[in-house]
Design a protein around this motif. Sequence first.
Motif, PDB file in Angstrom:
ATOM      1  N   THR A  56       0.761  -1.309   0.076  1.00 53.16           N
ATOM      2  CA  THR A  56       0.804  -0.328  -0.349  1.00 53.16           C
ATOM      3  C   THR A  56       0.680   1.205   0.376  1.00 53.16           C
ATOM      4  O   THR A  56       1.811   1.348   0.564  1.00 53.16           O
ATOM      5  N   ASN A  57       0.199   2.562  -0.306  1.00 50.49           N
ATOM      6  CA  ASN A  57       1.555   4.004  -0.642  1.00 50.49           C
ATOM      7  C   ASN A  57       0.639   4.669   0.568  1.00 50.49           C
ATOM      8  O   ASN A  57       0.812   5.860   1.119  1.00 50.49           O
ATOM      9  N   VAL A  58      -0.780   4.105   1.735  1.00 48.97           N
ATOM     10  CA  VAL A  58      -1.151   5.011   2.761  1.00 48.97           C
ATOM     11  C   VAL A  58       0.261   4.812   3.327  1.00 48.97           C
ATOM     12  O   VAL A  58       0.386   4.313   3.706  1.00 48.97           O
ATOM     13  N   GLN A  59      -0.114   6.683   3.309  1.00 45.26           N
ATOM     14  CA  GLN A  59       0.410   7.147   4.364  1.00 45.26           C
ATOM     15  C   GLN A  59       2.498   6.898   4.716  1.00 45.26           C
ATOM     16  O   GLN A  59       3.783   6.522   5.253  1.00 45.26           O
ATOM     17  N   SER A  60       2.713   6.400   2.570  1.00 45.34           N
ATOM     18  CA  SER A  60       3.808   6.003   2.633  1.00 45.34           C
ATOM     19  C   SER A  60       5.233   7.702   2.587  1.00 45.34           C
ATOM     20  O   SER A  60       4.144   8.682   2.111  1.00 45.34           O
ATOM     21  N   TYR A  61       5.951   7.782   2.934  1.00 45.39           N
ATOM     22  CA  TYR A  61       6.936   8.993   3.008  1.00 45.39           C
ATOM     23  C   TYR A  61       8.144   8.644   2.324  1.00 45.39           C
ATOM     24  O   TYR A  61       7.913   8.097   2.275  1.00 45.39           O
ATOM     25  N   ARG A  62       9.043  10.064   2.071  1.00 44.25           N
ATOM     26  CA  ARG A  62       9.946   9.819   1.531  1.00 44.25           C
ATOM     27  C   ARG A  62      10.884  10.856   1.984  1.00 44.25           C
ATOM     28  O   ARG A  62      10.659  11.816   2.190  1.00 44.25           O
ATOM     29  N   LEU A  63      12.141  10.587   2.877  1.00 48.77           N
ATOM     30  CA  LEU A  63      12.568  11.487   3.103  1.00 48.77           C
ATOM     31  C   LEU A  63      13.745  11.834   2.544  1.00 48.77           C
ATOM     32  O   LEU A  63      14.804  10.814   1.865  1.00 48.77           O
ATOM     33  N   THR A  64      13.545  12.897   2.207  1.00 51.31           N
ATOM     34  CA  THR A  64      15.933  13.400   1.161  1.00 51.31           C
ATOM     35  C   THR A  64      16.627  14.513   1.933  1.00 51.31           C
ATOM     36  O   THR A  64      15.929  15.650   2.566  1.00 51.31           O
ATOM     37  N   THR A  65      17.688  14.604   1.572  1.00 53.81           N
ATOM     38  CA  THR A  65      18.449  15.343   2.235  1.00 53.81           C
ATOM     39  C   THR A  65      19.538  15.078   1.308  1.00 53.81           C
ATOM     40  O   THR A  65      20.324  14.993   0.887  1.00 53.81           O
ATOM     41  N   TRP A  66      20.037  16.815   1.787  1.00 54.35           N
ATOM     42  CA  TRP A  66      21.625  16.951   1.127  1.00 54.35           C
ATOM     43  C   TRP A  66      21.966  18.107   1.722  1.00 54.35           C
ATOM     44  O   TRP A  66      21.986  18.646   2.853  1.00 54.35           O
ATOM     45  N   PRO A  67      22.413  18.542   1.893  1.00 59.68           N
ATOM     46  CA  PRO A  67      24.043  19.216   2.552  1.00 59.68           C
ATOM     47  C   PRO A  67      22.986  21.097   3.327  1.00 59.68           C
ATOM     48  O   PRO A  67      22.482  21.502   2.524  1.00 59.68           O
ATOM     49  N   GLY A  68      22.780  20.733   4.316  1.00 58.90           N
ATOM     50  CA  GLY A  68      21.850  21.889   5.370  1.00 58.90           C
ATOM     51  C   GLY A  68      19.840  21.383   5.133  1.00 58.90           C
ATOM     52  O   GLY A  68      19.510  22.389   5.792  1.00 58.90           O
ATOM     53  N   TYR A  69      19.506  20.512   4.362  1.00 61.35           N
ATOM     54  CA  TYR A  69      18.005  20.303   4.323  1.00 61.35           C
ATOM     55  C   TYR A  69      17.813  18.798   4.299  1.00 61.35           C
ATOM     56  O   TYR A  69      18.560  18.707   3.879  1.00 61.35           O
ATOM     57  N   ILE A  70      16.460  18.995   5.037  1.00 65.84           N
ATOM     58  CA  ILE A  70      15.698  17.283   4.697  1.00 65.84           C
ATOM     59  C   ILE A  70      14.617  17.939   4.330  1.00 65.84           C
ATOM     60  O   ILE A  70      13.775  18.978   4.453  1.00 65.84           O
ATOM     61  N   ALA A  71      13.661  17.303   3.272  1.00 67.03           N
ATOM     62  CA  ALA A  71      12.772  17.235   3.035  1.00 67.03           C
ATOM     63  C   ALA A  71      11.397  16.102   3.090  1.00 67.03           C
ATOM     64  O   ALA A  71      12.621  15.335   3.179  1.00 67.03           O
ATOM     65  N   ILE A  72      10.402  16.361   3.399  1.00 71.58           N
ATOM     66  CA  ILE A  72       9.471  14.969   3.553  1.00 71.58           C
ATOM     67  C   ILE A  72       8.290  15.823   2.824  1.00 71.58           C
ATOM     68  O   ILE A  72       8.240  16.439   2.555  1.00 71.58           O
ATOM     69  N   SER A  73       8.421  14.558   1.512  1.00 71.95           N
ATOM     70  CA  SER A  73       7.982  14.339   1.026  1.00 71.95           C
ATOM     71  C   SER A  73       6.640  13.049   1.060  1.00 71.95           C
ATOM     72  O   SER A  73       7.200  11.946   1.464  1.00 71.95           O
ATOM     73  N   GLY A  74       5.538  13.061   0.466  1.00 71.37           N
ATOM     74  CA  GLY A  74       4.168  11.880   0.099  1.00 71.37           C
ATOM     75  C   GLY A  74       3.234  11.967   0.668  1.00 71.37           C
ATOM     76  O   GLY A  74       2.648  12.911   1.023  1.00 71.37           O
ATOM     77  N   ASP A  75       2.902  10.938   1.064  1.00 74.29           N
ATOM     78  CA  ASP A  75       1.372  11.195   2.499  1.00 74.29           C
ATOM     79  C   ASP A  75       1.335  11.397   3.768  1.00 74.29           C
ATOM     80  O   ASP A  75      -0.135  12.117   3.935  1.00 74.29           O
ATOM     81  N   MET A  76       2.358  12.170   4.358  1.00 79.14           N
ATOM     82  CA  MET A  76       2.361  12.624   5.111  1.00 79.14           C
ATOM     83  C   MET A  76       2.627  14.479   5.089  1.00 79.14           C
ATOM     84  O   MET A  76       3.270  14.727   5.697  1.00 79.14           O
ATOM     85  N   GLY A  77       2.405  14.330   3.964  1.00 82.11           N
ATOM     86  CA  GLY A  77       2.667  16.361   3.550  1.00 82.11           C
ATOM     87  C   GLY A  77       3.839  16.464   2.943  1.00 82.11           C
ATOM     88  O   GLY A  77       5.033  15.735   2.782  1.00 82.11           O
ATOM     89  N   THR A  78       4.506  18.259   2.087  1.00 79.32           N
ATOM     90  CA  THR A  78       5.735  17.913   1.831  1.00 79.32           C
ATOM     91  C   THR A  78       5.926  19.046   2.732  1.00 79.32           C
ATOM     92  O   THR A  78       5.196  20.662   2.538  1.00 79.32           O
ATOM     93  N   TYR A  79       6.927  19.263   2.717  1.00 80.00           N
ATOM     94  CA  TYR A  79       7.989  20.059   3.819  1.00 80.00           C
ATOM     95  C   TYR A  79       9.631  20.183   3.729  1.00 80.00           C
ATOM     96  O   TYR A  79      10.085  18.889   3.321  1.00 80.00           O
ATOM     97  N   GLU A 132       2.094  15.450  12.466  1.00 79.78           N
ATOM     98  CA  GLU A 132       2.164  13.554  11.637  1.00 79.78           C
ATOM     99  C   GLU A 132       3.477  13.616  10.296  1.00 79.78           C
ATOM    100  O   GLU A 132       4.576  12.918  10.927  1.00 79.78           O
ATOM    101  N   ALA A 133       3.771  15.582  10.150  1.00 76.28           N
ATOM    102  CA  ALA A 133       5.136  15.360   9.624  1.00 76.28           C
ATOM    103  C   ALA A 133       6.298  15.049  10.065  1.00 76.28           C
ATOM    104  O   ALA A 133       7.409  14.291   9.563  1.00 76.28           O
ATOM    105  N   CYS A 134       6.369  15.563  11.295  1.00 79.45           N
ATOM    106  CA  CYS A 134       7.944  16.046  12.018  1.00 79.45           C
ATOM    107  C   CYS A 134       7.311  14.752  12.652  1.00 79.45           C
ATOM    108  O   CYS A 134       8.962  14.642  13.134  1.00 79.45           O
TER     109      CYS A 134
END
Length: 301
Positions: free
Chosen positions: A38-61, A181-183
């Motif tokens: 299932t893709n329900v509540q799936s999310y991705r964490l992406t990091t690069w120098p100085g940043y972190i991003a969350i995207s997917g079902d948990m919102g995008t921040y 939820e994203a945090c």
Amino acid sequence: MEHTKTAQQLVAQLEQHQMVIEQDNGVFRSIRFAAPNTNVQSYRLTTWPGYIAISGDMGTYVFARMHDMFEFFRQPGDGPIDLSLGYWAEKCVSADPHSGIQRYSPDKFEDVVMDIARNPPEELDDPEGLIREVREEVLPFSDDGERMARYAAERFEYEGKGVFLDFWEVNLREYTSTFVEACTAIVQGIRQYDGIHQWTAVATGEFDTLYVCKHCKARHVEAADQPGSEPPQKGCSSGAKLEQWNADAFHDHVVAIGYGEPTEAGRALGEKLVLAGDDCATAAHEVVARGLTTEPEETDQ
């Protein structure tokens, strides 16, 4: 308290997520988390120098604070998540366009208004009458949006006097459930990531390295260096398991690589690595890579 409950419930749901490491190169990471089938509540964490991003079902921040943002959100693997929502919000440089970080809360408006009504700024002849009129003339506007709610409170008078003075200064906003939820998902995802990267090395000398458990922050190997101390125990307060030391097995792993037998320094380092959580094969390759072995021809003499 409500946010804490939301986080606890979400953590219980996310514990079944499987982690797929798409990239893991220093602070450059792309890691996907999803429950099976299932893709329900799936999310991705992406990091690069100085940043972190969350995207997917948990919102995008997107958050920015330090070079490795995993360190910014990292928390011990046991116990409830410590929600530092205010601090995290300050470091959010891009918020989800649909949910944002905070929004007007009708419940908070009602709580604030009734608290003031029960504790008015001045003594009144009929305080119970104030509470009654506030319920009749102010609370009905709570669901009409922040602007109308504030207007209703600011224009309200009782016994010829204003009651909700300087009401424009009152914060009527709450963190959105999506932001909470994203945090929570970020912290939980880093905990899951740390579960397979349990140990971090702290250099203390040319070949003297202590391995620190990221779960309980204990230096499991350090005690073995103290005269008369007991060897490190298997496992830690977080439940992480440490492999037992087997000198013969380690020796065989080193020899099998083909660069001779481990030196005394190599054997000592291997023991530290294994007791800190590495398997014999990994520890053997590290010892060989550091050149802590005899020459192959010496083993034939």
